[in-house]
Design a protein around this motif. Structure first.
Motif: not given
Length: 200
Positions: A33, A41, A191, A199
């Motif tokens: 991921s 997601d 996460k 991110s």
């Protein structure tokens, strides 16, 4: 000579475009991921939300038939530039396939999603068109339900150069007649990874 050069350029172009490219099997993707939001997601959030709506009976019309659903505001409160339709479209598809709900594209906060619904009605009285095929008055279906929501992101620094990124997919299903929320759901996706990984 020109023919040889052209052939070489074509070969290099084809090799460059195809090098290292792989088609991902989205039904069996075992790749690691990422810290940002990815397609898995959105699939998880949509699937869990729809399954919850179906399980609670929120989208089961006691009078029979299908509910008409309108899409309200979906807010992106993350650090990423995402299109919330990536979530909404998956929910719409699953609800439509359930046989419980249809979605109106004639009503939206910023006007109709499909503007042709109203544009086609401007043909009424136009002698160039067969009026028997023009949409009659009183045929549009008003929505029974409205779906709204928000996607949240929270970042936390952890020890040893790690970070935790928390995403929350929050959805509300409202009965438009009463204004009451008849279903609410939240899917958290958490996460953890290197603090050096972005991110967004």
């Amino acid at each position: 000579m020109n023919k040889i050069i052209s052939t070489c350029i074509l070969a290099i172009a084809l090799t460059g475009c195809a090098s290292g490219v792989q088609i991902v099997d989205t039904n069996n993707d075992t790749a690691e991921s990422v810290m940002g939001l990815e397609y898995r997601d959105f699939e998880k959030a949509a699937s869990e939300s729809v399954q919850s709506m179906l399980a609670t009976g929120a989208v089961t019309n006691p009078n029979g038939g299908r509910y008409v659903l309108a899409i309200s505001r979906m807010i992106n409160d993350t650090m990423q530039r995402i299109d919330t339709d990536q979530l909404v479209k998956k929910i719409r598809i699953e609800l439509l396939n359930s046989g419980k709900v249809v979605v109106t594209t004639a009503v939206g906060l910023n006007g109709p999603e499909d503007q042709m619904t109203m544009a086609a009605r401007e043909l009424r009285g136009n002698g160039e068109f067969n009026q028997s095929r023009v949409a009659a008055k009183g045929q549009l279906q008003a929505p029974d339900l409205s779906l709204s929501g928000k996607i949240l992101q929270r970042n936390h620094n952890m020890s040893r150069g790690k970070q935790q990124v928390e995403y929350f997919f929050q959805l509300t299903l409202t009965d438009i007649n009463s204004g009451l929320a008849i279903w609410e759901g939240e899917t958290p996706i958490i996460k953890r990874g290197s603090a050096s990984t972005v991110s967004w």
